[in-house]
Design an enzyme around this catalytic site. Structure first.
Site, PDB file in Angstrom:
ATOM      1  N   ASP A  62       0.842  -1.199   0.000  1.00  0.00           N
ATOM      2  CA  ASP A  62       0.000   0.000   0.000  1.00  0.00           C
ATOM      3  C   ASP A  62       0.878   1.249   0.000  1.00  0.00           C
ATOM      4  OD1 ASP A  62       0.890   0.234   2.671  1.00  0.00           O
ATOM      5  OD2 ASP A  62      -0.808  -0.958   3.369  1.00  0.00           O
ATOM      6  N   ASP A  64       1.443   5.190   1.396  1.00  0.00           N
ATOM      7  CA  ASP A  64       1.094   6.207   2.382  1.00  0.00           C
ATOM      8  C   ASP A  64       1.680   7.540   1.934  1.00  0.00           C
ATOM      9  OD1 ASP A  64      -0.077   4.392   4.441  1.00  0.00           O
ATOM     10  OD2 ASP A  64       1.939   3.544   4.360  1.00  0.00           O
ATOM     11  N   ASP A 142       8.672   5.377  13.157  1.00  0.00           N
ATOM     12  CA  ASP A 142       9.284   4.397  14.039  1.00  0.00           C
ATOM     13  C   ASP A 142      10.751   4.116  13.682  1.00  0.00           C
ATOM     14  OD1 ASP A 142       8.338   3.150  11.735  1.00  0.00           O
ATOM     15  OD2 ASP A 142       7.151   1.630  12.783  1.00  0.00           O
TER      16      ASP A 142
END
Ligand code: ATP
Ligand code: MG
Length: 463
Positions: A62, A64, A142
């Site tokens: 996907d 982002d 992260d």
């Protein structure tokens, strides 16, 4: 190299042509979303897994986008979009047939608690909706390899934190002080382990240490969030190495506590069986076959359920009752750790409740088993139990052979399986029509109830 501490605003820029990538590597829809935001006066970049996976020659699943536009401003740019989430507000933009997740640049985590950003006593961020600049957003991500931004206008990858270096050296490195970042969001412990197996990377030492020493941080993560995370860990094609790491780092106790206990008890070949199931699942994914969370949860909870069922059997329960009660009880207990939706939990329980019915196959029961929608998953689990010596191989072979036969041959095999001397009347009793009714439902553990609940009405003819 140590952790990237300094929040330097100096970015390195890499032309994608020099990285072996083409603009067409990136989803045309995600590029269009960026360009429309830029045209509306905002900054926008493709970020995260899509950039990381493309650089590694993998197909991103996907795309982002990170932008300077607030969720409300983003929503105004795209007609087909909606704002979702509370803890972390994002915008789902539907571009042609693709869903693109758009997030607004986040500001650094602040010690000051505000309505938009606050943490609980353990430091876990309950809300993180203070917006900032690109240079801020980088440090809220992260891992360094997840903090690379693709600029769709200049065709460059922007790197503030030496993420490209970590891509090259195959290192997962958490940004900032690892313990603080894990405390802010303990799901990062699971993400570290997941990316290690997904990408075939190693964990940087400082990133790795709290995974072993602080797995208990996971206890504060909402059960619903763990459901999604656990599926990403185990049924995406790298479940076997993830399973071994989850054991190695002591994380299983915080995901499947009863399974962890059963494995430590060591009365069943639980570790080996689950690892084998994960390996089979990974192989199915590699060859493009579908996999099911129903089977996954059944396998994961199986060691605890078989152990508990055996104690019930020892105290006099029939095997079918023992498995039914054990499955119902342990699935209910599991909900407080990982919330498994009913549409998955109920069929998963049925896969387990069917297990004792594979032994001593008899009469119409067998046909009924074959008709159950979860028969295949239950059979696969029974085969694994046989592979590890829990079910005898004749039973497994009997069911394997049965499935190769046509209906007529099946009936011969089934009724031939009845032990000599068994009462004929048994067969008669079982010819009630109810079997066809439940053909495609997950009806195993409701079957008994239904029988009790619905005593057959006698039709009294009015004369
Ligand atoms: P994949 O799609 O393979 O799971 P991904 O890196 O794209 O990998 P997503 O969950 O889609 O992971 O998240 C997109 C990006 O959002 C990440 O790359 C990362 O930059 C950021 N992100 C996601 N979860 C967190 C988190 N818990 N803490 C900080 N940043 C996060
Ligand atoms: Mg992603």
């Amino acid at each position: 190299m140590s952790k990237p501490k300094a929040q330097s605003s100096k970015a390195k820029r890499y032309a994608i042509s020099k990285l072996g990538l083409k603009p067409s590597t990136f989803s045309a829809n995600a590029v269009k979303v960026c360009q429309e935001l830029v045209a509306a006066g905002y900054e926008a970049y493709i970020v995260g897994g899509a950039v990381r996976d493309s650089l590694l020659g993998m197909h991103p699943k996907d795309f982002d986008v990170a932008t300077s536009a607030t969720p409300e401003q983003t929503k105004r740019v795209f007609r087909r979009s909606r704002i979702i989430g509370r803890r972390f507000r994002i915008v789902h933009v539907y571009m042609r047939d693709e869903l693109i997740e758009v997030t607004t640049f986040r500001a650094p985590a602040n010690k000051l608690q505000t309505k938009l950003q606050h943490a609980d006593a353990s430091g876990r961020l309950l809300r993180d909706n203070v917006y900032g600049k690109l240079e801020d957003d980088v440090w809220r991500r992260d891992f360094t390899v997840n903090a690379l931004y693709y600029d769709t206008s200049s065709h460059e990858v922007i790197d503030y934190c030496d993420g490209m270096q970590d891509i090259k050296s195959k290192t997962i490195r958490l940004m900032g002080d690892p313990l603080t970042r894990y405390q802010e969001d303990p799901v990062r412990l699971l993400r570290a382990v997941r990316f290690k197996s997904k990408l075939g990377f190693k964990l940087d030492k400082e990133t790795e240490q709290p995974v072993s020493t602080h797995p208990h941080l996971l206890a504060t993560v909402p059960a619903a969030r763990l459901f999604d995370e656990v599926l990403k860990m185990f049924i995406k094609g790298y479940g076997e190495p993830v399973f071994y790491d989850v054991l190695h780092y002591g994380l299983l106790e915080y995901l499947f506590p009863e399974t962890d206990k059963a494995i430590k008890k060591n009365n069943l070949p639980a570790k080996k069986l689950i690892a084998q199931a994960m390996q089979n699942t990974d192989q199915r994914i590699t060859i493009g076959k579908t996999v099911s969370p129903v089977f996954f949860f059944a396998v994961m909870l199986w060691p605890a359920i078989e152990t508990l069922a055996n104690t019930y059997i020892k105290s006099g329960d029939s095997p079918v009752n023992a498995w039914t009660h054990a499955a119902l009880r342990l699935f209910a207990d599991q909900q407080s750790t990982i919330s498994i939706p009913r549409r998955i939990g109920v069929p998963s329980q049925n896969v387990l409740i069917m297990q004792p019915r594979f032994e001593k196959p008899k009469g119409r029961r067998v046909l009924w088993m074959l008709e159950q929608s979860r028969f295949r998953a239950a059979y696969d689990l029974m085969l694994l139990r046989s592979e590890f010596g829990i079910v005898d191989s004749e039973t497994a072979d009997w069911w394997t052979k049965l499935q190769t036969l046509d209906q007529g041959e099946k009936e011969v095999m089934i009724f031939g399986a009845r032990k000599p001397g068994s009462k004929k009347s048994n067969t008669k009793k079982r010819t009630r029509k109810k079997t066809t009714k439940k053909k495609s439902s997950d009806a195993v553990h409701t079957a008994k109830k239904k029988r009790k609940r619905a005593p057959r009405k006698r039709k009294t003819k009015k004369v």
